[in-house]
Design an enzyme around this catalytic site. Structure first.
Site, mmCIF file in Angstrom:
data_model
loop_
_atom_site.group_PDB
_atom_site.id
_atom_site.type_symbol
_atom_site.label_atom_id
_atom_site.label_comp_id
_atom_site.label_asym_id
_atom_site.label_seq_id
_atom_site.Cartn_x
_atom_site.Cartn_y
_atom_site.Cartn_z
ATOM 1 N N ARG B 20 -129.061 123.397 18.890
ATOM 2 C CA ARG B 20 -127.501 123.153 19.068
ATOM 3 C C ARG B 20 -127.102 121.722 18.884
ATOM 4 N NH1 ARG B 20 -126.927 125.265 24.872
ATOM 5 N NH2 ARG B 20 -129.012 124.407 25.072
ATOM 6 N N ASN B 38 -125.862 128.902 23.025
ATOM 7 C CA ASN B 38 -126.918 129.781 22.967
ATOM 8 C C ASN B 38 -126.403 131.191 23.482
ATOM 9 O OD1 ASN B 38 -129.101 128.330 22.143
ATOM 10 N ND2 ASN B 38 -129.550 127.667 24.420
#
Ligand code: FE
Ligand code: MG
Ligand code: ZN
Ligand code: ZN
Lengths: 353, 758
Positions: B20, B38
């Protein structure tokens, strides 16, 4: 006829094929299977018969226990004993492990032509000696002969009738109960194998075949403070050995069992013979041993009573029933891990890679 | 200029690897707005910006991805423009349909090492330093998504400095879930057997190194389990460890300070060196140097040694403070039991083994043993595939139903699979033992949870007494699929080589034992195999095992069985062999063979090698798996001269009795090492001949080799040579163990494909 449509030797070996035969072809085809609390479906050592309440009106009455067993053994004479002593002991022990005093035995013999009269008499005398030992009369009998190619050795069936104040089952085990084994394992099976196959283990190992009633009757009266029997379950580890008997008890009782390898009574000669042949001593048949399960607080008392008897001198507490792993038997090994004790299959199946 | 919006879903190893933050960076770099989060175990990205910028972003996504990540799939969909004003990292959400998985553990990276050695950094001398690119992962995760609260780090809330780094997009610890420092993270402590803390933090390291330099045995808690550690140059300490563990001969692995140190006691090539240095940090099995300066007690009677180099901060710091450059480092477990992972367990189970304990205070969630790799004929062969590799996804050549393979018994693993993906578990061990069997069940549960796969079909071994078989039957019920052991080996080989669904090969399976179809025990098989079925086209001669497993434990028994028909009773009795109970046992074994009492037949290849080891007086007792054959291989390594032993194959059966007889005939005239080499060579040639003639008859052009015997470099090399010379393609394993650790993958394939879905 295809191979799986006929009786094979495995059908009598105590493993899954035999269980299937009993379940599918016997239990399924007999409709009336009980005459009291313990019937055919229970597959216990024997069954019980209800007698109407006694005249004096007391609520509790004794129960009649009945059991039957056909004995075939090759050869009929083996170290220190023979099929006669076995035929009486086997049936007396089946009664004894149900907590029943033997009242009477019957005996049916099938013998092939050509069988020596001298041997025949020896067998009958051994039957008598074993019966005398526990004071049980042999009150009825039957003898048949068959042609010499119809049978190659003698078969003896004995039926026993006993009486029990409290019937003891092989399914009565409770978590926490201690498990007493009344002596060393494997003596009978290994001495017989050595004798039959001519293996020279250079020991004087003999069969343990013996009627156990006198020893067992001494522990039956043990009660707890409420007057309940301290013995919760009993079984004799015959065919299938200790492994077979313990698995059956765990499954029927719905408990787990842990035994301790370190505490197992076993003769050095038996363990070395087993190792040399690649046989698991836990799976070897015994004919003069009982598994006696006792409430923990009475275990030592029961053990010392058993040890006082000549057939119980090597008795030991070998383990206990547990809450966890219900229906399974585990053995705490000497090196400290826990190994499953499997139900004997009767086959030798290697698993080491 | 037109603003567009894309929804991008990335699956693979994309959580816990700095994915990320990486997305955040490349989005900012390319001037995009939107978010990343996520989702279940995928990563979901929404980007808004100009088309060229989005394309550049996608290019960066694929080619600049973080080192620990692995992209399986990128799905891009057009999305309605919503007018984002910036790019942000959103918190995770649960999603039941995802199909990615967490990454394996990874060695501490060079950046973190630098911080650990920087006296001005707050991570100075702090062994739990980690970042998005390194550190433990699978070992400390309890559920998905890979966020701090689903790991052991939950117990250690970040301090203000760590929180700052976590939020700082320029920091390598930006969104690092395992990040911690001495102010907030786990601590080390050194205790004795009574739980008395002798030192903690860096002092614990210094004191521990001192104790190891002396001759103490220390139980050291690592990423994913405990090691027992002692000084590798000390015979006394190593022997003490052997005795305490009741392992008379089983090889111990060592950890060396660095590759340079490894070169001082083992020979090493470039492949092996890069394996040692890889972030997975496996144990690599290397040939010992001629001058071997370490204790001979480490791998008695073997020519090789398992070596790894430091992978955790603790390892590095220990060597920095130690005079010793090499430690014995073996998994801390009692024989047959799973490795210890818990502090209390360590103190109670290892009390008769370890003198001291180097503990840390975070919980290990998944037990993972070290991976063991050997280079066999220039190719990587996994002896054990665990830490650093598990639970990496294995791509399947075709789609299967949700299924599980529960493995065999001894070196079992579990594999769960669905569609094109399979996940092989870490090494589990011998499920004959209750504790390991319990662990096996737990691994099945964990794997189901982490992959979100609910198996419908349960593949298991044919062996009726394996606990794994019973377990599969209990849970799988109607969905249980019995898979023959050697078919499973060959199918795992087919998957490993990505062979398509309708492939047909000639598979050679050489190993110790597997339940065959006719109640005999197989282990030297040539199968014509497809993914769904097989036919046994050839095999080694079936030989009696007097007393079943006893013949595997004591190879002399097996040898008597093999030579029983070839030698006179007098000659058999004169063979110089070892029996536990001496001559009387020998006579009883001969009696057993004569009368057929308690015998079972086996076509096992390993038993042939064992028998040769007994005949050549190389090994008489198997104290660990494969011992006789491994020692035979080590002796054969010294050979300078191959004796061409005649090989007899008749009607698809290789006559192993005559093979052993040829060896027997030459005992007095040839060197032991040459004889050892020759029997391996002849066995390999014979097996190759069987396979080649099967392949010719059946018109198949691929021949493959699997099974534990394939770890033997000489045997594998000779078979490969013969097969290629005959004009066939030869395949071996790549990513999957050829031993029983690969069997669960074969089982899952056969089970998942059992309804003809592809
Ligand atoms: Fe195998
Ligand atoms: Mg009975
Ligand atoms: Zn790092
Ligand atoms: Zn911190």
């Amino acid at each position: 006829m295809s191979k799986d449509k006929v009786i094979r030797m495995e059908h009598g070996a105590g493993g899954e094929p035999m269980q299937a035969l009993i379940r599918d072809l016997i239990l399924n085809n007999i409709t009336n299977k009980s005459a009291g609390p313990v019937g055919l479906d229970d597959l216990d050592d024997g069954a019980t018969i209800n007698i109407a309440n006694t005249m004096d009106g007391s609520k509790k009455c004794d129960e009649i226990v009945i059991t039957t067993d056909s004995h075939v053994i090759k050869p009929p004479f083996f170290p220190d004993s023979n099929i006669g002593r076995l035929a009486v002991s086997g049936t007396v022990n089946d009664l004894a492990v149900m907590g029943a005093a033997p009242l009477a035995l019957t005996c049916a013999i099938v013998v092939p032509e050509g069988f020596e009269l001298e041997s025949f008499e020896k067998i009958i005398k051994s039957m008598n000696a074993a019966a005398e030992e526990v004071g049980v009369p042999i009150i009825a009998g039957d003898t048949k002969t068959v042609e010499r190619n119809g049978l190659d050795s003698i078969i003896i069936n004995t039926t026993g009738i006993g009486i029990a104040g409290d019937v003891i089952r092989d399914s009565g085990l409770c978590p926490g109960d201690k498990i007493i084994l009344t002596g060393t394992i494997g003596d009978h099976g290994i001495s017989l194998l050595a004798h039959r196959e001519g293996f020279d283990f250079s020991t004087d190992l003999v069969s343990d075949v013996a009627p156990l009633w006198n020893m067992i009757r001494a522990v039956i009266p043990i009660r707890n403070v409420e007057g309940k029997p301290a013995i919760s379950a009993m079984k004799d580890p015959t065919r299938g050995g200790l492994a077979g008997a313990l698995n059956e008890m765990a499954q029927k009782s719905g408990t787990g069992i842990i035994i301790h390898q370190r505490d197992l009574p076993i003769k050095e000669s038996v363990s070395s013979a087993c190792e040399m042949l690649g046989i698991d001593p836990l799976e070897v048949a015994n004919e003069g041993k009982a598994i006696i399960c006792v409430k923990a607080e009475h275990a030592e008392e029961a053990l010392s009573i058993i040890r006082n008897h000549k057939y119980g001198r090597d008795a030991a507490i070998i383990g206990e029933a547990t809450d966890g792993h219900s229906g399974k038997v585990l053995m705490k090994t000497i090196i400290g891990s826990m190994r499953y004790v499997d139900i004997p299959t009767g086959d030798l199946i290697p698993r080491i890679c | 200029m037109q603003i567009q919006c894309r929804m991008i879903n990335v699956s693979g190893v994309v959580q816990g690897v700095g994915f990320r933050p990486f997305i955040y960076h490349i989005a900012i770099e390319n001037g995009l707005c939107g978010y990343v989060k996520n989702a279940g175990n995928d990563v979901e990205i929404v980007t808004e910006g100009e088309k060229e910028d989005i394309d550049r972003f996608l290019h960066d996504l694929y080619f600049k991805k973080p080192p620990l990540s692995l992209i399986d799939q990128i799905k891009t969909n057009v999305f309605r423009v919503s007018g984002f004003s910036d790019f942000s990292i959103l918190t995770s959400e649960q999603d039941e349909t995802a199909n990615s998985i967490i990454p394996p553990d990874s060695a501490i990276c060079s950046d973190c090492l630098r911080d650990m050695y920087d006296s001005k950094d707050r991570h100075y001398h702090y062994p739990f330093t980690s970042c998005t690119n390194c550190g433990p992962r699978y070992s400390l995760v309890s559920s998905l998504p890979f966020d701090r609260e689903n790991t052991s780090m939950l117990e250690f809330p970040m301090c203000s400095e760590c929180s700052l780094d976590y939020k700082m997009s320029s920091d390598k610890r930006f969104h690092a879930q395992t990040m911690c420092c001495p102010n907030c993270g786990p601590v080390l402590s050194l205790t004795n057997g009574n739980c008395d803390v002798l030192a903690s933090g860096h002092d614990a390291i210094i004191k521990c190194a001192e104790l190891i330099d002396g001759e103490s045995i220390v139980a050291v808690k690592g990423y994913s389990g405990f090691h027992l550690v002692c000084n590798a140059t000390s015979d006394r300490a190593t022997l003490k460890l052997r005795n305490a563990l009741n392992r008379p001969a089983q090889p111990f692995a060592v950890m060396a300070k660095d590759v340079e140190t490894v070169c001082s006691f083992a020979s090493i090539n470039a492949d092996e060196s890069s394996l040692l240095l890889s972030r997975q940090r496996p144990i690599v099995v290397l040939d010992k140097s001629d001058e071997f300066p370490l204790s001979e007690q480490i791998t008695p009677d073997l020519h090789n040694i398992g070596v790894m180099i430091p992978y955790s901060g603790t390892h590095h710091l220990l060597f920095d403070n130690s005079d010793a450059d090499v430690y014995v480092m073996t998994s801390a477990n009692l024989p047959g039991l799973p490795m210890v992972i818990d502090n209390e367990e360590a103190l109670s189970h290892l009390d008769k083994i370890a003198d001291y304990y180097l503990l840390h205070n975070y919980a290990i969630k998944n037990r993972i043993d070290d991976t063991v790799i050997r280079i066999v004929n220039g190719r990587m062969a996994f002896i054990r595939r665990s830490r650093g590799f598990v639970p990496e996804r294995i791509e399947l050549p075709f789609s299967i139903e949700p299924a599980i393979g529960v493995g065999p018994e001894l070196n079992t693993t579990v594999t769960i699979a669905k569609k094109n993906s399979a996940y092989i578990s870490q090494y589990i061990g011998n499920t004959r033992h209750f504790e390991t069997d319990q662990y096996h069940k737990q691994v099945v549960l964990n794997l189901e949870q982490l992959t979100k796969i609910t198996p419908r079909l349960w593949g298991c071994d044919l062996h009726p007494e394996f606990n794994t078989t019973r377990f599969a039957q209990d849970i799988g019920g109607e969905g249980t699929v019995f898979v023959q052991h050697h078919h499973a080996h060959i199918v795992s080989l087919m998957v490993d080589n990505f062979l398509p669904v309708d492939s047909r090969i000639i598979g050679i399976a050489l190993d110790g034992s597997g339940y065959g179809e006719n109640g005999t025990i197989w282990g030297g098989e040539v199968l014509e195999a497809t993914y769904s079925g097989y036919e046994r086209t050839a095999h080694l001669m079936e030989q009696p095992m007097p007393g079943g497993d006893m013949a595997a434990t004591y190879p002399s028994r097996m040898l008597l069985g093999m030579l029983h028909d070839a030698l006179e009773p007098k000659e058999l009795r004169e063979l110089p062999l070892y029996f536990k109970y001496g001559e009387s046992e020998r006579d009883i074994v001969l009696d057993q063979l004569e009368k057929g009492i308690n015998l079972v037949k086996t076509s096992s290849a390993a038993r042939v090698l064992d028998s040769a080891a007994a005949l050549l007086w190389i090994s008489h007792y198997r104290s660990y798996q494969g011992e006789p054959a491994m020692k035979l291989e080590s002796v054969a390594k010294k050979s300078i001269h191959n004796i061409d032993l005649p090989v007899v194959c008749k009607r698809g059966v290789l006559d192993t009795t005559s093979l052993l007889y040829e060896l027997y005939e030459r005992i007095d005239t040839h060197a032991v090492c040459d004889l050892a080499y020759s029997i391996e060579d002849a066995l390999a040639r014979g097996v190759a001949e069987l396979a080649i003639s099967s392949a010719k008859k059946r018109n198949i052009d691929v021949i493959g080799l699997s099974g534990g015997v394939a770890y033997n470099e000489h045997i594998t090399g000779r078979i490969s040579e013969a097969v290629k010379d005959a004009g066939f393609e030869f395949i071996t394993h790549k990513k999957i163990p050829c031993g029983d650790g690969g069997v669960s993958l074969g089982q899952v394939m056969v089970a998942g494909d059992s309804e003809g879905i592809s």
